[in-house]
Structures are given as structure tokens and as C-alpha cells.
Write a protein that holds these residues in place. Structure first.
Motif, short mmCIF file in Angstrom:
data_model
loop_
_atom_site.label_atom_id
_atom_site.label_comp_id
_atom_site.label_asym_id
_atom_site.label_seq_id
_atom_site.Cartn_x
_atom_site.Cartn_y
_atom_site.Cartn_z
N VAL A 120 -126.56 83.04 -53.35
CA VAL A 120 -127.54 84.01 -52.84
C VAL A 120 -128.44 83.36 -51.80
O VAL A 120 -128.72 83.94 -50.75
N ASP A 121 -128.86 82.14 -52.05
CA ASP A 121 -129.75 81.43 -51.12
C ASP A 121 -129.07 81.14 -49.78
O ASP A 121 -129.70 81.28 -48.72
N HIS A 122 -127.82 80.75 -49.82
CA HIS A 122 -127.12 80.49 -48.56
C HIS A 122 -126.92 81.79 -47.78
O HIS A 122 -127.01 81.79 -46.54
N GLU A 123 -126.71 82.88 -48.47
CA GLU A 123 -126.62 84.18 -47.79
C GLU A 123 -127.97 84.55 -47.18
O GLU A 123 -128.03 85.14 -46.10
N THR A 124 -129.06 84.18 -47.85
CA THR A 124 -130.40 84.43 -47.32
C THR A 124 -130.61 83.64 -46.02
O THR A 124 -131.12 84.18 -45.03
N VAL A 154 -121.58 76.86 -41.42
CA VAL A 154 -121.76 76.05 -42.63
C VAL A 154 -122.22 76.90 -43.80
O VAL A 154 -121.66 76.80 -44.91
N HIS A 155 -123.22 77.74 -43.60
CA HIS A 155 -123.74 78.54 -44.71
C HIS A 155 -122.75 79.60 -45.17
O HIS A 155 -122.67 79.90 -46.37
N SER A 156 -121.96 80.16 -44.25
CA SER A 156 -120.92 81.11 -44.64
C SER A 156 -119.88 80.44 -45.53
O SER A 156 -119.49 80.99 -46.57
N LYS A 157 -119.45 79.27 -45.12
CA LYS A 157 -118.45 78.54 -45.90
C LYS A 157 -119.01 78.11 -47.25
O LYS A 157 -118.34 78.23 -48.27
N THR A 158 -120.24 77.63 -47.26
CA THR A 158 -120.87 77.19 -48.51
C THR A 158 -121.04 78.36 -49.47
O THR A 158 -120.72 78.24 -50.66
N ALA A 159 -121.51 79.50 -48.98
CA ALA A 159 -121.67 80.67 -49.83
C ALA A 159 -120.32 81.11 -50.41
O ALA A 159 -120.22 81.44 -51.59
#
Length: 167
Positions: A120-124, A154-159
Motif C-alpha cells: 500500500v505504501d509503495h502505491e502511495t 521501482v515502486h511499481s515493481k516493488t508493489a
């Protein structure tokens, strides 16, 4: 050509990098929010690295370490970009707390809840970063667009990787 200005009795070199002052300010404000969100997720991820338990301890412990290490480098790059466009980067927990969109934990979640919260945080962060892009595009600030594009990737992949643990 840059000029010397006197501001509050101090000489300061004006910034002439091809981006108008009002655009630089708006971009710096947006990047400060990305920085605050990134720092708060860095802290949360590091906390989870230290405190994760259970059957998935080893794999989550290592994954969280990879994630907070990557975030530490990103935080530095974001702060340096804010400085490069002529603004002060926020750097205290108080400042970050005032502008972040990330919720701080008030409990000690189990391993799978840690994973869910980080997803959720990475999507934020993705949403926060996307909010800055129009100002960068309007200003023709390719360097910040490049930085944000990398962060989006990076955040898309991590999420995605975090969500995959929950299936």
C-alpha cells in the motif's frame, strides 16, 4: 548569466537553469512530498527488517533489506534534485511527518501484514510521484522527469512483488 542578489543582507547567486522560478518552486514542493513519503517507507521497511518473525522470516528479512537499501539511495537522489533546482530539502522527522501521505504504524504487525502495508505504501509513493509530473512537463524539467520515471518503475515493481507474496 547568473546574477548576485542581496537577500536578507546576504549575497546570493541567482539560479538561471532554464526553469522559471515558479516552476522550480512547484517542482521542489512536489519532490519534497515524494522525499517525505520515501523516507517514511524507508523507516517502516527498516523496522520490518529488524522485527519480522515467522516462517517467512529469512526471505522477508532479506527482501526488506534490499528494499530499504534501495530507498536510502533514492532518498539521497531526490533530496539532491531539490537542492539542484535551488530549494532546501526537508530533512527532519518533523518536516517529513507534516507532509507525508504514509501512515505510521501504531502496532506491531505480523509478517503478512507488514507485506500488505508496504505494498500500500509503495502505491502511495507512486501516486505522490505522479502528482509532480505535470509541473515537470510544463517546465521542461527533463532531469526531474527522468528521476520520477525511475522511481515510478521501482515502486511499481516493488508493489507488485509485495502483492505477489499475498496471493
Amino acid at each position: 548569466m547568473s546574477e548576485i542578489q542581496t537577500i536578507n543582507g546576504k549575497e546570493k547567486m541567482s539560479i538561471n537553469i532554464g526553469i522559471a522560478d515558479q516552476h522550480r518552486k512547484k517542482i521542489a514542493e512536489g519532490l519534497s512530498k515524494v522525499l517525505a513519503d520515501s523516507y517514511m517507507v524507508y523507516l517502516k521497511t527498516h523496522n520490518y527488517h529488524w522485527n519480522v518473525t515467522g516462517q517467512l522470516f529469512h526471505s522477508l528479512h532479506e527482501m526488506f533489506e534490499e528494499q530499504y537499501s534501495e530507498l536510502a539511495e533514492a532518498i539521497d537522489e531526490i533530496a539532491e534534485r531539490i537542492r539542484a533546482i535551488g530549494y532546501r530539502a526537508p530533512g527532519s522527522f518533523r518536516e517529513f511527518s507534516e507532509i507525508t501521505s504514509i501512515e505510521e504504524d501504531s502496532d506491531q504487525p505480523d509478517a503478512m501484514e507488514m507485506v500488505r502495508r508496504l505494498a500500500v505504501d509503495h502505491e502511495t509513493i507512486l501516486r505522490t510521484a505522479r502528482e509532480v509530473l505535470p509541473a515537470c512537463e510544463e517546465a521542461g524539467d527533463e532531469a526531474t522527469i527522468d528521476l520520477l520515471t525511475e522511481r515510478l518503475d521501482v515502486h511499481s515493481k516493488t508493489a507488485w512483488m509485495l502483492r505477489s507474496h499475498l496471493e
